[in-house]
Design a protein around this motif. Structure first.
Motif, mmCIF file in Angstrom:
data_model
loop_
_atom_site.group_PDB
_atom_site.id
_atom_site.type_symbol
_atom_site.label_atom_id
_atom_site.label_comp_id
_atom_site.label_asym_id
_atom_site.label_seq_id
_atom_site.Cartn_x
_atom_site.Cartn_y
_atom_site.Cartn_z
ATOM 1 N N LEU A 15 -7.826 -4.889 -4.872
ATOM 2 C CA LEU A 15 -7.047 -3.902 -5.624
ATOM 3 C C LEU A 15 -6.864 -4.373 -7.064
ATOM 4 O O LEU A 15 -6.943 -3.579 -8.008
ATOM 5 C CB LEU A 15 -5.689 -3.677 -4.964
ATOM 6 N N CYS A 16 -6.648 -5.678 -7.251
ATOM 7 C CA CYS A 16 -6.434 -6.207 -8.593
ATOM 8 C C CYS A 16 -7.641 -5.917 -9.492
ATOM 9 O O CYS A 16 -7.476 -5.606 -10.672
ATOM 10 C CB CYS A 16 -6.119 -7.699 -8.572
ATOM 11 N N PHE A 17 -8.843 -6.003 -8.949
ATOM 12 C CA PHE A 17 -10.026 -5.728 -9.761
ATOM 13 C C PHE A 17 -10.132 -4.235 -10.085
ATOM 14 O O PHE A 17 -10.473 -3.865 -11.211
ATOM 15 C CB PHE A 17 -11.306 -6.215 -9.082
ATOM 16 N N ALA A 18 -9.825 -3.383 -9.128
ATOM 17 C CA ALA A 18 -9.854 -1.938 -9.380
ATOM 18 C C ALA A 18 -8.847 -1.577 -10.476
ATOM 19 O O ALA A 18 -9.146 -0.776 -11.370
ATOM 20 C CB ALA A 18 -9.562 -1.161 -8.095
ATOM 21 N N LEU A 19 -7.653 -2.184 -10.434
ATOM 22 C CA LEU A 19 -6.646 -1.941 -11.469
ATOM 23 C C LEU A 19 -7.102 -2.476 -12.820
ATOM 24 O O LEU A 19 -6.937 -1.820 -13.853
ATOM 25 C CB LEU A 19 -5.312 -2.573 -11.079
ATOM 26 N N TYR A 20 -7.674 -3.668 -12.822
ATOM 27 C CA TYR A 20 -8.167 -4.293 -14.048
ATOM 28 C C TYR A 20 -9.261 -3.430 -14.682
ATOM 29 O O TYR A 20 -9.228 -3.145 -15.878
ATOM 30 C CB TYR A 20 -8.692 -5.690 -13.701
ATOM 31 N N ALA A 21 -10.225 -3.004 -13.890
ATOM 32 C CA ALA A 21 -11.329 -2.191 -14.405
ATOM 33 C C ALA A 21 -10.815 -0.852 -14.924
ATOM 34 O O ALA A 21 -11.239 -0.377 -15.989
ATOM 35 C CB ALA A 21 -12.385 -1.986 -13.324
ATOM 36 N N ALA A 22 -9.893 -0.236 -14.201
ATOM 37 C CA ALA A 22 -9.330 1.039 -14.637
ATOM 38 C C ALA A 22 -8.548 0.866 -15.939
ATOM 39 O O ALA A 22 -8.670 1.683 -16.862
ATOM 40 C CB ALA A 22 -8.433 1.621 -13.542
ATOM 41 N N SER A 23 -7.761 -0.196 -16.030
ATOM 42 C CA SER A 23 -6.984 -0.454 -17.236
ATOM 43 C C SER A 23 -7.890 -0.652 -18.449
ATOM 44 O O SER A 23 -7.650 -0.104 -19.527
ATOM 45 C CB SER A 23 -6.096 -1.681 -17.026
ATOM 46 N N ARG A 24 -8.949 -1.435 -18.270
ATOM 47 C CA ARG A 24 -9.890 -1.669 -19.372
ATOM 48 C C ARG A 24 -10.591 -0.377 -19.786
ATOM 49 O O ARG A 24 -10.771 -0.121 -20.968
ATOM 50 C CB ARG A 24 -10.920 -2.734 -18.979
ATOM 51 N N ALA A 25 -10.966 0.438 -18.820
ATOM 52 C CA ALA A 25 -11.650 1.699 -19.124
ATOM 53 C C ALA A 25 -10.730 2.647 -19.878
ATOM 54 O O ALA A 25 -11.137 3.279 -20.865
ATOM 55 C CB ALA A 25 -12.166 2.349 -17.840
ATOM 56 N N VAL A 26 -9.483 2.751 -19.438
ATOM 57 C CA VAL A 26 -8.531 3.648 -20.102
ATOM 58 C C VAL A 26 -8.233 3.140 -21.513
ATOM 59 O O VAL A 26 -8.240 3.916 -22.478
ATOM 60 C CB VAL A 26 -7.235 3.792 -19.268
ATOM 61 N N THR A 27 -7.988 1.843 -21.650
ATOM 62 C CA THR A 27 -7.703 1.280 -22.968
ATOM 63 C C THR A 27 -8.891 1.463 -23.905
ATOM 64 O O THR A 27 -8.714 1.792 -25.086
ATOM 65 C CB THR A 27 -7.324 -0.212 -22.842
ATOM 66 N N ALA A 28 -10.104 1.286 -23.401
ATOM 67 C CA ALA A 28 -11.307 1.492 -24.221
ATOM 68 C C ALA A 28 -11.426 2.945 -24.662
ATOM 69 O O ALA A 28 -11.858 3.229 -25.788
ATOM 70 C CB ALA A 28 -12.554 1.065 -23.451
ATOM 71 N N ARG A 29 -11.011 3.860 -23.800
ATOM 72 C CA ARG A 29 -11.062 5.284 -24.158
ATOM 73 C C ARG A 29 -10.054 5.603 -25.265
ATOM 74 O O ARG A 29 -10.285 6.446 -26.120
ATOM 75 C CB ARG A 29 -10.804 6.134 -22.911
ATOM 76 N N TYR A 30 -8.919 4.929 -25.256
ATOM 77 C CA TYR A 30 -7.907 5.116 -26.292
ATOM 78 C C TYR A 30 -8.351 4.551 -27.644
ATOM 79 O O TYR A 30 -7.965 5.057 -28.686
ATOM 80 C CB TYR A 30 -6.606 4.391 -25.907
ATOM 81 N N ARG A 31 -9.128 3.458 -27.619
ATOM 82 C CA ARG A 31 -9.417 2.689 -28.829
ATOM 83 C C ARG A 31 -9.872 3.531 -30.023
ATOM 84 O O ARG A 31 -9.277 3.419 -31.102
ATOM 85 C CB ARG A 31 -10.402 1.562 -28.545
ATOM 86 N N PRO A 32 -10.904 4.391 -29.908
ATOM 87 C CA PRO A 32 -11.337 5.123 -31.112
ATOM 88 C C PRO A 32 -10.266 6.083 -31.642
ATOM 89 O O PRO A 32 -10.128 6.257 -32.852
ATOM 90 C CB PRO A 32 -12.590 5.885 -30.668
#
Length: 153
Positions: A15-32
């Protein structure tokens, strides 16, 4: 037969990896979008809290974001340098610092609504799915925080 997941050391079972990957994906989407606003993601979170209630103390912001003053202070300094907030010692308690939005900081709120709208669209969730996901994540945070030494987010 147990109703809980079986222990595993496989990455895809974590679960920790699924949360980590989701968090990184969402944060990357926010970045631009945040780059256009001149904000980092943590700065954006601080600004969101100040748009909710201006004039919060450093302690209040840190508590809400689960950040210590060593992390929050440099972030607030950069927001001050950018002209988005001001910091003032409170008259009623000189140990406490109040953070106020400037006119420029307040003006960014309309852009933040566009960011929120774009992210909601990117997720492609129904209102029920959106609310359910937030509730599940809050429950997860509360349970983990109650069982360990971490502050709830």
């Amino acid at each position: 037969m147990s109703d809980t997941p079986s222990p595993s050391v496989e990455l895809d079972d974590q679960l920790c990896f699924a949360l980590y990957a989701a968090s990184r994906a969402v944060t990357a989407r926010y970045r631009p979008m945040l780059d256009r606003m001149g904000l980092t993601y943590p700065q954006y979170l601080v600004m969101m809290l100040l748009w909710e209630t201006d004039g919060q103390t450093v302690g209040q912001l840190g508590s809400r974001l689960a950040l210590d003053s060593g992390t929050l202070s440099p972030l607030l300094k950069r927001l001050t340098t950018a002209g988005l907030v001001t910091r003032h010692r409170r008259v009623d308690d000189e140990r406490s610092v109040s953070i106020q939005l400037t006119a420029e900081g307040k003006a960014l709120q309309s852009q933040a609504l566009q960011v929120s709208d774009e992210m909601i669209g990117a997720l492609g969730l129904t209102i029920a799915e959106f609310d359910h996901l937030k509730a599940e994540l809050r429950t997860l945070t509360d349970r983990v925080a109650a069982d360990g030494n971490t502050a709830p987010a």
